[in-house]
Design an enzyme around this catalytic site. Structure first.
Site, PDB file in Angstrom:
ATOM      1  N   GLU A  45       0.828  -1.210   0.000  1.00 13.74           N
ATOM      2  CA  GLU A  45       0.000   0.000   0.000  1.00 13.74           C
ATOM      3  C   GLU A  45       0.866   1.266   0.000  1.00 13.74           C
ATOM      4  O   GLU A  45       1.857   1.348   0.729  1.00 13.74           O
ATOM      5  CB  GLU A  45      -0.884  -0.035   1.249  1.00 13.74           C
ATOM      6  CG  GLU A  45      -1.746   1.185   1.495  1.00 13.74           C
ATOM      7  CD  GLU A  45      -2.525   1.098   2.798  1.00 13.74           C
ATOM      8  OE1 GLU A  45      -3.501   1.835   2.939  1.00 13.74           O
ATOM      9  OE2 GLU A  45      -2.138   0.285   3.679  1.00 13.74           O
ATOM     10  N   LYS A 113      -9.331   2.650  -2.190  1.00 13.16           N
ATOM     11  CA  LYS A 113      -9.624   2.143  -0.852  1.00 13.16           C
ATOM     12  C   LYS A 113     -10.997   2.622  -0.386  1.00 13.16           C
ATOM     13  O   LYS A 113     -11.322   3.807  -0.481  1.00 13.16           O
ATOM     14  CB  LYS A 113      -8.526   2.597   0.114  1.00 13.16           C
ATOM     15  CG  LYS A 113      -8.536   1.923   1.479  1.00 13.16           C
ATOM     16  CD  LYS A 113      -7.276   2.325   2.237  1.00 13.16           C
ATOM     17  CE  LYS A 113      -7.141   1.630   3.580  1.00 13.16           C
ATOM     18  NZ  LYS A 113      -5.885   2.026   4.260  1.00 13.16           N
ATOM     19  N   CYS A 149      -5.587  -3.041   2.422  1.00 18.79           N
ATOM     20  CA  CYS A 149      -5.363  -3.010   3.882  1.00 18.79           C
ATOM     21  C   CYS A 149      -6.673  -3.104   4.668  1.00 18.79           C
ATOM     22  O   CYS A 149      -7.245  -4.182   4.798  1.00 18.79           O
ATOM     23  CB  CYS A 149      -4.563  -1.766   4.251  1.00 18.79           C
ATOM     24  SG  CYS A 149      -3.749  -1.880   5.865  1.00 18.79           S
ATOM     25  N   LYS A 181      -0.081  -8.154  17.078  1.00 12.24           N
ATOM     26  CA  LYS A 181      -0.759  -7.744  15.844  1.00 12.24           C
ATOM     27  C   LYS A 181      -0.882  -8.899  14.835  1.00 12.24           C
ATOM     28  O   LYS A 181      -1.878  -9.004  14.124  1.00 12.24           O
ATOM     29  CB  LYS A 181       0.020  -6.591  15.212  1.00 12.24           C
ATOM     30  CG  LYS A 181      -0.559  -6.018  13.917  1.00 12.24           C
ATOM     31  CD  LYS A 181      -1.801  -5.199  14.161  1.00 12.24           C
ATOM     32  CE  LYS A 181      -2.236  -4.387  12.954  1.00 12.24           C
ATOM     33  NZ  LYS A 181      -1.408  -3.192  12.730  1.00 12.24           N
ATOM     34  N   LEU A 291      24.693   8.142  29.835  1.00 12.64           N
ATOM     35  CA  LEU A 291      24.734   6.796  30.420  1.00 12.64           C
ATOM     36  C   LEU A 291      24.897   6.934  31.928  1.00 12.64           C
ATOM     37  O   LEU A 291      25.949   7.343  32.408  1.00 12.64           O
ATOM     38  CB  LEU A 291      25.890   6.005  29.813  1.00 12.64           C
ATOM     39  CG  LEU A 291      25.914   4.500  30.055  1.00 12.64           C
ATOM     40  CD1 LEU A 291      24.707   3.827  29.400  1.00 12.64           C
ATOM     41  CD2 LEU A 291      27.198   3.893  29.486  1.00 12.64           C
ATOM     42  N   ILE A 295      19.231   1.256  34.500  1.00 15.55           N
ATOM     43  CA  ILE A 295      18.794   0.243  33.542  1.00 15.55           C
ATOM     44  C   ILE A 295      18.263   0.841  32.244  1.00 15.55           C
ATOM     45  O   ILE A 295      18.459   0.276  31.169  1.00 15.55           O
ATOM     46  CB  ILE A 295      17.747  -0.686  34.211  1.00 15.55           C
ATOM     47  CG1 ILE A 295      17.537  -1.939  33.358  1.00 15.55           C
ATOM     48  CG2 ILE A 295      16.432   0.050  34.473  1.00 15.55           C
ATOM     49  CD1 ILE A 295      16.777  -3.033  34.068  1.00 15.55           C
ATOM     50  N   ASP A 296      17.595   2.001  32.322  1.00 16.12           N
ATOM     51  CA  ASP A 296      16.999   2.570  31.113  1.00 16.12           C
ATOM     52  C   ASP A 296      18.063   3.011  30.114  1.00 16.12           C
ATOM     53  O   ASP A 296      17.978   2.704  28.922  1.00 16.12           O
ATOM     54  CB  ASP A 296      16.092   3.749  31.475  1.00 16.12           C
ATOM     55  CG  ASP A 296      14.915   3.330  32.329  1.00 16.12           C
ATOM     56  OD1 ASP A 296      14.353   2.260  32.065  1.00 16.12           O
ATOM     57  OD2 ASP A 296      14.569   4.063  33.274  1.00 16.12           O
ATOM     58  N   THR A 397      15.888   8.534  27.205  1.00 12.77           N
ATOM     59  CA  THR A 397      15.910   7.188  27.781  1.00 12.77           C
ATOM     60  C   THR A 397      14.772   6.937  28.768  1.00 12.77           C
ATOM     61  O   THR A 397      14.868   6.037  29.599  1.00 12.77           O
ATOM     62  CB  THR A 397      17.252   6.940  28.495  1.00 12.77           C
ATOM     63  OG1 THR A 397      17.412   7.900  29.544  1.00 12.77           O
ATOM     64  CG2 THR A 397      18.423   7.057  27.533  1.00 12.77           C
ATOM     65  N   LYS A 521       4.105  17.619  29.180  1.00 14.48           N
ATOM     66  CA  LYS A 521       5.452  17.088  28.969  1.00 14.48           C
ATOM     67  C   LYS A 521       5.474  16.155  27.757  1.00 14.48           C
ATOM     68  O   LYS A 521       6.376  16.223  26.912  1.00 14.48           O
ATOM     69  CB  LYS A 521       5.935  16.328  30.213  1.00 14.48           C
ATOM     70  CG  LYS A 521       6.266  17.190  31.410  1.00 14.48           C
ATOM     71  CD  LYS A 521       6.889  16.333  32.507  1.00 14.48           C
ATOM     72  CE  LYS A 521       7.318  17.156  33.702  1.00 14.48           C
ATOM     73  NZ  LYS A 521       7.978  16.331  34.739  1.00 14.48           N
TER      74      LYS A 521
END
Length: 555
Positions: A45, A113, A149, A181, A291, A295-296, A397, A521
């Site tokens: 498409e 369509k 689609c 999906k 960094l 963890i993120d 991050t 935000k």
């Protein structure tokens, strides 16, 4: 009468707006189809423009250029197989999402369509007219129906095509990924096969476009719903598929069936591909990020190296007096494990200078989050300076839990151009790190093995903006927070739904309040990879000025 028919299926990665480049991809794939003796070379498409174009497609010079490119493609590819390709079409004063059939130098057919998606990331009712219910097109003596689609997610278009003589269905798609999906696609397409009694080929594109990732996974179903072939997810591929005429009608010949991997691998692949394509399609070859030793940032650094290679990723540690030794050690270990550049830029002197500058104005006030946020904003300033100086795009991050409740500093750690984990809740971040440490694939450009130290995964999360700070000082523990967020955001649930699920009413109401007051935000935040049907951006559009709160009983 023809007893076999070959289609070359082009599961490719177009770029929005690169009409000439997309046409060149189409010509190259057509040459492959021609060499393979194809009768038809098929594309997804809106391939000629890339997808989704959003309002760009309404610009007259844009859709006129796209239509002209399709006409040129027809002329250039006159001496071989027919082409079926998606692009915009004009009919009177209306613009349509169309599927063109090109044969012997001309546009010989055009499907418009009919069902226009107007939910989640889709806004096609505003952009396009709804085409009429139409019939199939002919390639030689074969009649093919192409519901575009969304047209295949509803019964009326495929049924009309079957009733007007279609012998099989070729469904061109621009279908973006969200978790689960593929099963939804299977269910809808099996229903269409059962209703029409026709074989069906589901052709999808691949590639990242802003927040969305098209995951490919093209497949074919024979009558009854049996899978005939399945192409890989997320990979570009040009595959030649044969159909044979039988006494019971056309059947797709059996081919390779590549089963999609589990959700953890698909989510991770999605984040890697989205970042890779976002950089490639916007012109960035390199990225950088702060960094922190948490963890993120560790998972974002890993995604970045897997997407772009270690030589194209800069990690910057920006410690303050509140940064722990563990964080310093862990950040350095991540950068060393990944093999990327690591810069050490202390912020204590800069923070002291800003504090001294503000001291006359802040005199007589009590220190609070204002002073904490100065650290975050100073880091953002320094990272953006590096980005500007060296042309490296800054990555943010913040995970979905933090993005949801505003646990991030605007103009500070929210600064940047892209956020691969924007739709990944914190509890899934932990598990995604464990998955990456245990798994390596050939599409990853980073090293195999435990690239994220176990201590990063197991230690209590902290922003380290004050002494002994932990995220749980300000928020419910992440398993509780994420469960409440899934009810309120992903399921559009109520406070009573949270209580019925066993969560404290006061926690639920507080989380709901934080979601609403953080909308401004999110409005200003970087785009990021869409992993669910309720990602923050196009999937969930809320007003910023908003007095609504769920009554939900007294806290």
């Amino acid at each position: 009468m023809t007893d076999s028919f070959r289609i070359t299926l082009c599961q490719l990665n177009p770029t929005v707006g690169d009409i000439a480049g997309n046409a060149a991809k189409a010509r190259d794939a057509w040459e492959q189809g021609k060499a393979a003796g194809a009768d038809l070379v098929a594309f997804p498409e809106m391939f000629i423009t890339g997808y989704q174009t959003q309002d760009l497609v309404e610009k007259p010079i844009f859709h006129q250029t796209a239509i002209a490119a399709i006409e040129a493609l027809a002329r250039d590819c006159a001496d071989g197989p027919s082409i079926a390709i998606g692009g915009p079409a004009l009919e009177g004063a209306s613009l349509y999402n169309a599927y063109y059939v090109l044969t012997k130098g001309k546009i010989v057919s055009r499907a418009l369509k009919h069902n226009l998606p107007n939910e989640t990331v889709f806004d096609e009712v505003r952009l396009y007219g709804s085409g009429p219910l139409g019939g199939p097109y002919a390639i030689g003596d074969i009649r093919i129906g192409s519901p575009i689609c969304e047209d295949a997610w509803h019964a009326e278009v495929p049924e009309t095509l079957a009733e007007t003589g279609a012998e099989f269905l070729l469904v061109p798609n621009g279908s973006p990924y969200y978790r689960g999906k593929m099963d939804t696609r299977y269910n809808h397409m099996v229903a269409r096969v059962v209703e029409t009694g026709l074989p069906l080929i589901y052709l999808n594109m691949v590639g990242g476009q802003d927040d969305q990732v098209f995951d490919g996974g093209t497949f074919g179903l024979n009558p009854g719903g049996a899978m005939a072939f399945h192409m890989p997810v997320f990979d570009t591929a040009v595959v030649h598929v044969d159909l044979d005429r039988t006494d019971d009608g056309w059947r797709i010949r059996e081919g390779e069936k590549i089963a999609p991997p589990d959700d953890w691998e698909q989510d991770y692949r999605c984040m890697v591909l989205s970042l890779r394509d976002y950089c490639r399609k916007t012109g960035f070859g390199k990225v950088l990020l702060g960094l922190s030793g948490g963890i993120d940032s560790a998972i974002v650094a890993t995604i970045a190296v897997d997407a772009l290679g270690a030589d194209n990723v800069r990690c910057v540690m920006l410690p303050s007096e509140y940064t722990s030794e563990h964080s310093l050690e862990d950040a350095k270990a991540v950068a060393e494990n990944l093999g990327c550049r690591y810069d050490y830029v202390p912020i204590s002197a800069g923070r002291a200078a800003i504090t001294d500058t503000l001291a006359p104005l802040f005199d007589g006030t009590t220190p609070d989050t204002t002073e904490e946020n100065i650290q975050s904003r100073l880091r953002g300033l320094l990272l953006m300076a590096l980005s500007n100086k060296f042309g490296e795009m800054l990555l943010t991050t913040g995970n979905k839990s933090e993005v949801a409740v505003g646990y991030a500093t605007i103009y500070g750690d929210m600064a940047g151009g892209y956020n691969p984990i924007k739709d990944l809740y914190k509890t899934r971040v932990f598990e995604q790190c464990r998955w990456r440490n245990a798994n390596h694939r050939d599409w990853m450009m980073g090293p195999e093995g435990e690239v994220i130290p176990d201590r990063i995964i197991t230690k209590p999360p902290s922003a380290e903006l004050r002494a002994d700070q932990k995220d749980s000082d300000s928020l419910p523990d992440y398993p509780v927070l994420d469960a409440i967020l899934e009810i309120l955001v992903d399921l559009d649930g109520s406070i009573e739904d949270c209580v019925a699920a066993g969560y404290d009413r006061a926690d639920a109401k507080r989380v709901e309040h934080l979601i609403y007051i953080s909308e401004y935000k999110r409005f200003q935040s970087a785009p990021g990879t869409r992993l669910t049907k309720r990602a923050f951006w196009l999937d969930r559009r809320y007003p910023i000025a908003n007095r609504w709160r769920d009554p939900g009983g007294a806290a």
